[in-house]
Design an enzyme around this catalytic site. Structure first.
Site: not given
Length: 392
Positions: A145, A173-175
């Protein structure tokens, strides 16, 4: 498949989850919360990397892992062995959805790639999460991320003016990537009901991150503006930011001209709203520094609670800046905490899925699994030779 509540939208859907860390597990937790039977395939011995990402720990597992893996079952298989790969393939072929985030080519080595599985299960929905795509030099780069926060531009306009580039405080951003993956999977499942055909869904962390730049990307692509850090200010709306009161900071979000007028009335400075430099949002953006200087000086004269009370009465959106302990002490925050009893770990307090189905939060049916907790149970359910597994 274990007994599932039939009133949840994804009851009867089985998901073989080969993902780990954040984006993939978040996507599959959403599917599990909505009723899917998610079987989490993990390495014997160590399992998902996030099991060790602590402190804090509850028992042997980190809070990080516990935050992403409720309502799932864990199967420990060594994919490097023929027996483990064969057991994993049986699970995949008995599933409606397969999701993975291995580096390109690795699933093919285990006979778990889309082409191999779809040849036997053309209705399979297969989702791959990749870092930078599947082709070109960047395909083999690892996707973290913080790396993508740097490469997507997010860090370049996050932080204080004149300060160093700053990452967002969670792996946001991973979420976002995980949410895009869940959306793609759900769309493919809906289509499958009509066509009987599966789909291969690919979501790139980098591409999902660029899509998440929304107005900042459009400011450049359409307006030629290269955004820089504005601290807690908004690039397109003024005043829409943090202000410091006499005792603590608070947020003011005067998102249109009428709300700005009301703000000026609360401050006892109605003349600001009539000043041609500040009368419209466009003018306020152009004359940001002068206006914010005047507002900041005024807001420092009284405690935040007084300003917040007056602004709320005037209908101006505003809020104190809360710490996590304060967040979960509010009625709104406390309603989002669900408790689940884990025989091995005791009582766990987890943040609920925010999707309400028929007005109610979906329940936590299963606590986050211990590594390999359900290996024998799952392999007994899946057609084939249950002796082919390599259990921990």
């Amino acid at each position: 498949m274990p007994e599932q509540p039939q009133d949840l939208p994804l009851a009867g859907i089985r998901v073989a989850d080969f993902s780990r860390v954040l984006a993939g597990p978040l996507a599959t937790m959403l599917l599990a919360d909505l009723g899917a039977d998610v079987i989490k395939i993990e390495r014997p011995g160590s399992g998902d990397d996030t099991r060790s990402w602590g402190p804090p720990f509850v028992g042997e597992d980190a809070a990080y892992f516990l935050s992403l893996n409720r309502n799932k079952r864990s199967v420990a298989l060594d994919l490097q062995t023929p027996e483990g790969a064969a057991a994993a393939r049986r699970i995949a072929l008995a599933s409606d959805v397969v999701i993975e985030n291995f580096r390109p080519g690795l699933m093919a080595r285990f006979g778990l790639d889309h082409a191999s599985l779809a040849a036997e299960r053309p209705d399979l929905v297969y989702c791959s999460l990749v870092a930078f795509g599947e082709e070109g030099e960047a395909a083999s780069r690892p996707g973290y991320d913080i790396i993508v926060q740097a490469l997507s531009g997010l860090m370049s306009f996050t932080g204080q003016p004149g300060g160093e580039p700053t990452k967002v405080g969670v792996a946001l951003l991973d979420v976002i990537c995980g949410l895009y993956a869940a959306s793609g999977i759900l769309a493919a499942l809906v289509e499958r009901r009509t066509t009987g055909r599966g789909r291969r869904i690919v979501v790139s962390l980098y591409e999902a991150s660029l899509a998440a730049m929304v107005n900042q990307a459009a400011n450049y692509l359409l307006g030629g503006i290269v955004p820089g850090p504005l601290g807690n200010q908004h690039p397109n709306i003024v005043p829409y930011q943090l202000f410091q009161a006499a005792d603590r900071p608070f947020i003011l979000a005067a998102g249109n001209d009428r709300l700005f007028e009301r703000t000026c009335e609360v401050l006892g400075m109605p003349e600001l709203a009539r000043d041609e430099r500040f009368a419209t949002n466009e003018a306020r953006v152009r004359n940001r520094e002068e206006l914010i200087g005047a507002l900041s000086e005024a807001f420092r004269r009284r405690p935040a609670a007084e300003w917040l009370s007056a602004l709320e009465r005037a209908g101006v959106p505003c809020a104190p800046v809360l710490r996590m302990d304060e967040v979960f002490a509010t009625p709104e925050g406390s309603r989002m905490v669900q408790e689940v009893r884990d025989p091995a770990r005791g009582l766990l307090r987890l943040v609920a899925d925010p999707i309400r189905v028929d007005g109610s939060l979906v329940p936590v049916r299963l606590p986050p699994p211990r590594l390999g907790e359900h290996t024998e149970e799952v392999l007994r359910e899946i057609p084939g030779d249950s002796a082919t597994a390599s259990t921990p």
